[in-house]
Write an enzyme that holds these catalytic residues in place. Structure first.
Site, short mmCIF file in Angstrom:
data_model
loop_
_atom_site.label_atom_id
_atom_site.label_comp_id
_atom_site.label_asym_id
_atom_site.label_seq_id
_atom_site.Cartn_x
_atom_site.Cartn_y
_atom_site.Cartn_z
CB SER A 225 86.42 54.61 48.04
OG SER A 225 85.34 55.16 47.35
CG ASP B 99 80.25 52.43 52.06
OD1 ASP B 99 79.88 53.56 51.70
OD2 ASP B 99 81.34 51.92 51.75
#
Length: 589
Positions: free
Chosen positions: A214, A495
C-alpha cells in the site's frame, strides 16, 4: 464485577462472530472520518483484546488487519537512534537530534551471503506487521534466500515519535521523503543486536531488499529509485505510486467486481436517497434518516457518509479467513433481499417516503428498489447505527466537524490524515456525473477534505496544509510510469486502490512486460497486498497465492544470483540499452 465480566464476555463473543466494524476499517474505507465513532471502536477493541488474553480469543484488530495482540516474546522490539530530520530546510530542535525508532528482526534463517529484507511498517503500529515476519512474506523470502527479515516502524506511528505531540508544529518532520531517508539511514548504519560482527549494513557485502504494501509499497518503489546504492531490489505490493486528490476511483474495482445485482441495487438506492434528500422536505428528510436508524444525524452529508461505511469492508477481504472479513457479503445479501444477515425483519417503506417519490424519476424497477431499500435500511440500522449507544448523541458518533486532539495516542487517525492532507490526497467520494456512483453525490471533495483545515490549523513553525495536497511532491518520482531494475510490482485485480497503482486501468501502460528483472504481477481476484501474509506450516495456500509466492521466491533468487555475479560484470551506465529480459547491457570487467 459480574457486570464487568458480562461486558467482557459479550465483547469477546462479538469478536469471535466478527466485529460489525473495526476502527481500522473505518479509517480505510470511510469517505470522511467520523472521529467520535473511531475513538469509541478503538476503546471497545482494547477492552475486548484485554478480555480475550486469558481466553484464547483473538483481538478484533488481529482478526481483520494482520496485527498481533502483543509484540510476541519471540520477536522483541529493538530501537534505533534515528535522526529527527534529514532535511536542512526543516532543522531539528537541536543539531543531530535523534529519536528511538522501533524495529523487529528474525535472523533464524540467515546464511552467510544472504540478504537483509526490510519491510516498511507503513501507516500503522509496526507490531501489527509481526505476522509477516512470523509466517508471511518476510519468512517466505528469508527461508528461500538465507536472509534476515526486519520490520521498521514508520516515524509518527506506533511508538516511534520524534516529537511529544501531534500539533501542527510537531508534525513538521512527517513527510514521505523524511521517512524514505529514515529507511536508508537505518540500512546504512544499524547494528543488529548480536550480529554486529557480520557487517550487515547496506553499501557493503550484504544486499538489502525493500518490501512494503500500500503506502509502504509505494515507499519501497520510491526507495529503489531514490536510493539504488542502498537497496538492491524492492517488492512494491499494492503500491499507490500515484497521488490523486479526488480519488473517486476507489469504488470502481468494487463496482466492477462485486456481484452485479448487489451493485445495481446499491447504485439505485444511492440515487434514490439523493433524490429524496434533494427535496429538502421537513417531512421526507427526517423520515428517511429515521428509516435507516440515523434520525439524529443533523447534516445530510454526515447521514449519507454513514451509509457508505459498509463499503469499507470490501478492502478488509482476504484469502485467509482468519485475518479477512466476510462483512461485505452480508451487506450485499441485505441489498439483494437475503435477510439472513439481519436479526430483525425489515420494516415497510414509510408513508412519508412514498409520498416523497411523487414527481421523482424512479428506478427502472421501483418495486425491487424499494424492497432493497427496506433491507438496506435494516442492515444500516442494525450494523451501523447500533454502533452508537443510546445514551450518545448520533452527531457525536457520526459527525465530521470535530477533529481535536494533539496527544500521541491520536496517531492512528491523525498521522495519516496529515500525510494525505499535505501530500497524497485520496479524498474518497462520489463519482463524477455520468458515472454510476456507489455513494451519495453529497460526498464532494469539499466535504471529504474538510478534515484538513479542521485538524491542522497553522502553527508558529509550520503553516499547516495548503488548500490542496501537494501531490506533485509524490508524483515527481514516477507516478504510474515508475519502473526500475529489480523492482517488482504486485497488485490485486479487485483492490479498491488499483487505480493509484502502475496496474491502474488509467495508467499509460497497465500491461507492462513481466520479467524476472522487472516483475509486473497481478493477482487475479486479489484485493489489498494479498501476497504479504502467509500461513503457518501445515496449512495450504490457495492456488493464486501459492503461485505469487513461488514467483516472488523465483525473482528474488534471481536478483541474488545477480548480486553474487556482480563482481564479474560491469554494467553499462547511461546507454539505456536492455536485453529482452529488461537487463541493462553489460560487458566483462
Amino acid at each position: 464485577m459480574l457486570l464487568a465480566s458480562a461486558l467482557l464476555a459479550g465483547l469477546a463473543s462479538l469478536v469471535v462472530a466478527e466485529p460489525l466494524l473495526t476502527a481500522k476499517a473505518l479509517l480505510d474505507g470511510s469517505p470522511a472520518l467520523p472521529l467520535g465513532l473511531h475513538r469509541r471502536l478503538r476503546i471497545q477493541e482494547q477492552v475486548a483484546s484485554k478480555g480475550a488474553e486469558g481466553t484464547g480469543w483473538p483481538s478484533s484488530s488481529e482478526q481483520l488487519s494482520f496485527s498481533s495482540p502483543d509484540e510476541g516474546h519471540d520477536y522483541p522490539a529493538h530501537t534505533f537512534n534515528q535522526l529527527v530530520s534529514h532535511d536542512p530546510a526543516v532543522p531539528p530542535p537541536q543539531p543531530n537530534a535523534t529519536f528511538p525508532q522501533r524495529y523487529w528482526f528474525d535472523a533464524s534463517y540467515y546464511k552467510q551471503g544472504g540478504p537483509v529484507i526490510l519491510l516498511d511498517g507503513g501507516e500503522t503500529d509496526g507490531a501489527g506487521r509481526i505476522p509477516f515476519l512470523r509466517q508471511g512474506i518476510l519468512r517466505i523470502l528469508s527461508e528461500a534466500t538465507g536472509g534476515i527479515g526486519i520490520i521498521l516502524e514508520h516515524r509518527y506511528y506506533g511508538s516511534s515519535f520524534p516529537t511529544t505531540s501531534l500539533s501542527t508544529d510537531d508534525l513538521r518532520f512527517l513527510d514521505t521523503r523524511q521517512s524514505l531517508h529514515d529507511s536508508a539511514h537505518f540500512a546504512r548504519t544499524v547494528e543488529l543486536p548480536g550480529l554486529a560482527h557480520l557487517n550487515l549494513t547496506a553499501g557493503g557485502s550484504t544486499p538489502w531488499l525493500y518490501v512494503g504494501g500500500s503506502y509502504a509499497g509505494a515507499k519501497a518503489a520510491f526507495a529503489r529509485k531514490l536510493h539504488p546504492d542502498v537497496f538492491w531490489g524492492a517488492i512494491a505490493s499494492s503500491a499507490v505510486t500515484t497521488a490523486i486528490v479526488d480519488f473517486w476511483q476507489y469504488y470502481e474495482p468494487i463496482r466492477a467486481s462485486a456481484p452485479a445485482d448487489c451493485i445495481e441495487r446499491l447504485a439505485e438506492n444511492t440515487a434514490l436517497i439523493d433524490s429524496l434528500l434533494s427535496l429538502n422536505s421537513s417531512l421526507v428528510t427526517p423520515s428517511l434518516k429515521s428509516f435507516f436508524g440515523l434520525s439524529n444525524v443533523t447534516a445530510d452529508a454526515d447521514f449519507v457518509n454513514a451509509l457508505a461505511l459498509p463499503l469499507g469492508s470490501w478492502q478488509a477481504r482476504n484469502w485467509d479467513g482468519t485475518v479477512g472479513s466476510s462483512r461485505f457479503d452480508a451487506f450485499c445479501d441485505a441489498l439483494t433481499g437475503n435477510t439472513s444477515s439481519l436479526s430483525t425483519p425489515a420494516r415497510p417503506i414509510d408513508a412519508a417516503l412514498l409520498e416523497g417519490l411523487d414527481g421523482l424519476a424512479l428506478p427502472k424497477d421501483p418495486r425491487k428498489t424499494l424492497a432493497s431499500m427496506s433491507t438496506y435500511a435494516a442492515y444500516v440500522k442494525e450494523h451501523i447505527a447500533a454502533l452508537c449507544p443510546p445514551d450518545e448523541l448520533q452527531d457525536a458518533c457520526f459527525g465530521t466537524d470535530e477533529y481535536s486532539g494533539d496527544g500521541l495516542d491520536e496517531y492512528e487517525w491523525k498521522s495519516w490524515a496529515w500525510q494525505f492532507c499535505s501530500e497524497w490526497g485520496y479524498f474518497i467520494g462520489a463519482a463524477p456525473e455520468g458515472t454510476p456512483s456507489l455513494v451519495s453525490r453529497l460526498l464532494t471533495l469539499e466535504y471529504t477534505g474538510k478534515i484538513c483545515g479542521k485538524a491542522f490549523p497553522p502553527g508558529k513553525l509550520n503553516t499547516g496544509v495548503s488548500s490542496m495536497p501537494a501531490v506533485h511532491k509524490i508524483n515527481q518520482w514516477g507516478s504510474f510510469d515508475l519502473a526500475h531494475s529489480r523492482l517488482a510490482f504486485v497488485d490485486g485485480s479487485e483492490d479498491p486502490w488499483l487505480y493509484a497503482t502502475p496496474h491502474s486501468p488509467i495508467a499509460p501502460n497497465p500491461h507492462r512486460k513481466d520479467t524476472l528483472r522487472r516483475p509486473f504481477k497481478l493477482i487475479k481476484g486479489g484485493v489489498h497486498h494479498w501476497d504479504e501474509n502467509g500461513l503457518p506450516p501445515g496449512r495450504k495456500e490457495p492456488r493464486e497465492i501459492a503461485k505469487i509466492h513461488r514467483a516472488e521466491v523465483e525473482f528474488v533468487q534471481s536478483w541474488m544470483r545477480e548480486w553474487r555475479e556482480r563482481g564479474r560484470w560491469r554494467w553499462g551506465v547511461g546507454t539505456g540499452a536492455e536485453d529482452g529480459e529488461g537487463r541493462e547491457v553489460a560487458r566483462w570487467q
